[in-house]
Design a protein around this motif. Structure first.
Motif: not given
Length: 352
Positions: A167-173, A210-226
């Motif tokens: 929960r301490s990292q939720l705002q960062l996410v 660092q969190m940006e890199e983690t998120i992008l990797k977990r999302l497989s860089y799939e950012l175009t979504v409806p």
């Protein structure tokens, strides 16, 4: 000069263009006219047996009295795309194909509906709602477009489906997901310093990156979504709303971002359709017609459950002091104060 003309070919054309132009048909057509013969098209048709020509041409329903099989006299919807054929940006010729692809894509780019119950151990739906309510304020502060907010929520839910967070990292996410969405959607996105500042410098630039890199990797860089906003924009285009219907539909759709169950159980296209349906009911208008059914792909019975869920959420938020950002946002005169419009009493009985 004559040599240059001969190099360029007939009528000043470059010979190389013959490789990428249907010049053979053009020349044969012109040659046929000069010789007094039949044009190439007619000469070609002369080779087709008469019985085959009659069967192929005059039994074609699109050529009988110039009426297509979806005769306007028999359909109950308006061909909105045909009205925009002169506008290249409307993509009217293949708009239906685009949204059919988006309907398929929305299914494959969904978060795990049960991630809060079965995957996250330190985050619950209330924390998620508080986070998104705060992100609405951030979007207002930096004047971000609506699509950025919707993409942010999509990235948050998909990431939390795949990565356990304290929960301490939720705002960062949340703030990093908005940073990613802003860089994707905005012309002039806020920089990393702005997003650090909005968190009272709780997180450093290094933590953000660092969190940006983690998120992008977990999302497989799939950012175009409806998102629901994508489908809502389409429905509001086809139903030609006034300002009240426009803003009220947007308000109800944005409310759905707060509620985990609504956002997870129903598809974005369902939420958009249900928002327009409920907005019409709240304004005491005919809620649905053939045009909306055609372009949304939903009958009223298909979205009844989603309409009920949105109606209940609207009632809950109206009296919620803690989750007030969206309600206060749409209470402003620039949005016609639509958040003050009363809900529909006995909604479940009306839809039954």
């Amino acid at each position: 000069m004559q040599q240059l003309a001969s190099k360029r070919g007939l009528e000043g054309r470059r010979p190389a263009l013959g490789d990428i132009t249907n010049s053979e048909i053009t020349h044969s057509h012109n040659d046929g006219n000069k010789a007094g013969g039949k044009p190439a098209l007619i000469r070609g048709m002369a080779c087709v047996p008469q019985q085959h020509l009659a069967k192929q041409t005059f039994t074609d329903p699109s050529l009988i009295d110039s009426q297509m099989f979806h005769d306007k006299k028999r359909r109950d919807w308006v061909d909105v795309d045909a009205m925009n054929l002169d506008d290249p940006q409307a993509c009217s010729s293949y708009a239906m194909a685009i949204f059919q692809h988006l309907r398929e894509s929305e299914v494959t780019n969904r978060a795990n509906a049960a991630y809060l119950e079965h995957f996250q151990t330190d985050v619950n739906s209330k924390m998620r709602a508080i986070l998104i309510d705060w992100l609405v304020e951030v979007a207002e502060e930096y004047k971000l477009c609506a699509d950025t907010l919707y993409l942010t929520v999509n990235y948050i839910d998909r990431f939390l489906s795949l990565y356990p967070v304290q929960r301490s990292q939720l705002q960062l996410v949340g703030v990093v997901c908005m940073w990613i969405a802003a860089k994707y959607e905005e012309i002039y996105p806020p920089n990393v310093t702005d997003f650090c500042y909005i968190t009272d410098n709780t997180y450093s630039k290094e933590q953000m990156v660092q969190m940006e890199e983690t998120i992008l990797k977990r999302l497989s860089y799939e950012l175009t979504v409806p998102t629901a906003k994508t489908f809502l924009r389409r429905l509001l285009q086809v139903c030609n709303p006034d300002e009240l219907l426009h803003y009220l539909s947007n308000y109800l759709t944005e409310l759905s971002l707060l509620d985990h169950s609504t956002a997870m159980v129903f598809l974005p296209s369902e939420v958009a359709a249900a928002s327009v349906y409920l907005a019409n009911l709240m304004l005491k208008r005919v809620p649905w017609d053939g045009t909306l059914r055609h372009y949304s792909g939903y009958c009223p019975s298909d979205i009844n459950n989603c309409v009920c869920a949105l109606g209940q959420l609207h009632t809950v938020i109206a009296g919620n002091v803690q989750l007030a950002s969206i309600r206060e946002k749409y209470a402003h005169p620039r949005f016609q104060a639509v958040s003050r419009i009363a809900g529909v009493p006995g909604l479940s009985q009306i839809l039954a």
